[in-house]
Design a protein around this motif. Sequence first.
Motif, mmCIF file in Angstrom:
data_model
loop_
_atom_site.group_PDB
_atom_site.id
_atom_site.type_symbol
_atom_site.label_atom_id
_atom_site.label_comp_id
_atom_site.label_asym_id
_atom_site.label_seq_id
_atom_site.Cartn_x
_atom_site.Cartn_y
_atom_site.Cartn_z
ATOM 1 N N ILE A 176 1.302 52.892 29.757
ATOM 2 C CA ILE A 176 1.137 51.637 29.018
ATOM 3 C C ILE A 176 1.292 51.952 27.539
ATOM 4 O O ILE A 176 0.564 52.789 26.992
ATOM 5 N N VAL A 177 2.235 51.261 26.891
ATOM 6 C CA VAL A 177 2.582 51.554 25.503
ATOM 7 C C VAL A 177 2.502 50.261 24.690
ATOM 8 O O VAL A 177 3.017 49.225 25.135
ATOM 9 N N PRO A 178 1.893 50.279 23.517
ATOM 10 C CA PRO A 178 1.896 49.086 22.664
ATOM 11 C C PRO A 178 3.304 48.756 22.185
ATOM 12 O O PRO A 178 4.115 49.642 21.908
ATOM 13 N N LEU A 235 7.659 52.012 22.092
ATOM 14 C CA LEU A 235 7.840 51.683 23.506
ATOM 15 C C LEU A 235 9.183 52.183 24.015
ATOM 16 O O LEU A 235 9.272 52.790 25.101
ATOM 17 N N GLY A 253 5.025 47.595 28.670
ATOM 18 C CA GLY A 253 4.849 47.295 27.260
ATOM 19 C C GLY A 253 3.845 46.173 27.055
ATOM 20 O O GLY A 253 3.811 45.217 27.834
ATOM 21 N N VAL A 254 3.032 46.292 26.008
ATOM 22 C CA VAL A 254 1.994 45.302 25.715
ATOM 23 C C VAL A 254 2.182 44.845 24.274
ATOM 24 O O VAL A 254 2.314 45.680 23.370
ATOM 25 N N GLU A 255 2.181 43.533 24.057
ATOM 26 C CA GLU A 255 2.320 42.972 22.720
ATOM 27 C C GLU A 255 1.347 41.813 22.544
ATOM 28 O O GLU A 255 0.853 41.253 23.524
ATOM 29 N N SER A 289 -8.156 42.321 22.660
ATOM 30 C CA SER A 289 -7.947 43.492 21.810
ATOM 31 C C SER A 289 -9.226 43.867 21.069
ATOM 32 O O SER A 289 -9.545 45.063 20.915
ATOM 33 N N GLY A 338 -3.122 48.594 24.549
ATOM 34 C CA GLY A 338 -2.880 49.139 25.889
ATOM 35 C C GLY A 338 -4.101 49.050 26.768
ATOM 36 O O GLY A 338 -4.017 48.650 27.942
ATOM 37 N N VAL A 372 -2.436 55.718 28.776
ATOM 38 C CA VAL A 372 -2.453 54.651 27.771
ATOM 39 C C VAL A 372 -2.262 55.299 26.402
ATOM 40 O O VAL A 372 -3.006 56.217 26.032
ATOM 41 N N SER A 394 -1.987 54.153 19.657
ATOM 42 C CA SER A 394 -0.956 54.410 18.657
ATOM 43 C C SER A 394 -1.489 54.617 17.250
ATOM 44 O O SER A 394 -0.963 55.449 16.508
#
Length: 591
Positions: free
Chosen positions: A355-357, A365, A383-385, A446, A468, A487, A490
Amino acid sequence: MNFAAQFIYANYVRDGSPNRVRFSDSDENDPFWQRSTVVAKAPPSRAPAPVIPSPDTGNRFLLPAFHTLVCLLLRLVLSFILLFLPSEEQRLGSTKQGCSTSSKSTCNNDAPVCNGVAGLRPTLIHPERLKDFGIEEEECLNGEVKTKEIKVVGAPEIQLMDPPKTNKKRGSESKVVTPPKPEYLCFDDISAASFKIQLGMQKTPCMYSRLSKQYGMEIFLKKEHLHYTGSVKERGVLYMLTSLNQEQQKKGVIVATDCSFSMAVAHHAVQLRIPVFVIMPASCAQPHLRMYRDYGAMVISYGSTARDSLNHARHLAKENGYLCLEEDDSAVYLAGLGTVGMEIYEQVPKLDAVIVPAGGQCSLLVGTAAAIKHLNSRITVIGVEPEGFPLLLQSLKTGSPVTRELYSTPNKKLYGDLLEHSMGTHTFQLAKKFVDKVISVREEDSLVAMLRFQEFERSTVDTEGAMGLAAILAGQLPELKGKRVAVVVSSANMELDLIRQCVDRALFLDDRVNKFTVQLGDFPGDMAKLLDILAREDIKLLDVCHRRHDDRGDLFKAQVECVVETRDKTQSTQLRRTLSERYPTLRWLDR
């Protein structure tokens, strides 16, 4: 004849003489070879030189005479044989006279001769197989060959076949096959970046989290926020600076805006002894300006907004020959960030998902996904945004990159670094190729994830680094239950006062801090009874407000507003039940 004489004499000596004469390659031991050699080389007019026998050869004084006698006898025999053989002209003449075209008998003049009688030549090919070659059996029986006249008129003309006709429809155009384009980002680039930055970049740990049991999966946190500037962008920046030529490194680089990218450039440029200039707006916080100066960069305040600072930085770079560095989707920058994926694959065996921001450029990502998919294509990359800024999610739905101007700007204090740039074309194409799933998380999730980091991991991160883990806390990834998940954390660049506000907000969102109002009688002891209930429930009172004068309240009533903190949701639910039974006027305020 000399050889025949030697052979006869050898048999003679073997039968009659005790010492056998052997043939040798040497002329000294072979009297016949000496004799023949001398005779061959001597002119015809001169007599052959006598051969002096060796004293130790016994009966060899008879050799010259015996040799001469044998040669004469052999010559006589050969002459007698040649007299009875017909000459070549006689044989040719007899062939012409004996073979007539009208004769029906077979002519075997070319057949072998046995005792003066011409024999029949055996057939080389079986008569039945001659038909396979178009020849009759009578033509070649017993070796008879019939001659036929063949007239060569000329070589036949070679007719070339017409090329096959293709059925082309009207209006259709032939498609030109173009060679495939080289990949914009490949694993060799990421591997080269990993080798080049290994001396100037520490390998961050990927540790097992204590949150694993709470959420039913094995969670490994890749703590990229432990870098010197608190951001993963150091990897891409360091590879960009080391890739510059010597002339550009001597002139220097220039950056603008206050973000993690500028911090990484300022730090690593000074470490590499590259002149660096940082252009900051006048509204930048003083602690950040002091931090850039501590790194060793030349800080210049210009303009009131980040756009003004960026334009001024470009102008200075053009006039003085500096290189203006901006966070973009260049292959060098993406390769440097892709080294995160290589380290995750080495540190976590049997990995199922990463899991990458994501946000803005989505560089982290894309780089991580490219490395992971090359090493093991079965690993899922997610990917998480942020929900208020879903650029990648909307771009994948529309099939083309979406600009950031289409969305309302979310909280700049929380997502400042994600809002600087829009998504590039190369980043979008790589995301379509390597990223398996993209989800968006709320701001509340978050903030709660930031709280979990402080409680369980004893570390402080910002909202970008916590996205993440926020996807797992929100329950948006149920397919990862029971799997090994990495995870990426970053960054951790957030001001202290903002961290305090985020923690307070997260406590409210997590039902850890509650706020309620209740009406109490204006009599001694009523306030004490409320505080006694909170004490028995082991509730921590954070704030209390007692209002006696209220136009909307009763004459002998007082409005009390309390802020309390509980251990968890279970204790908060128990408090709500107890107060509701005791005070009918109880009202819980919205979070």
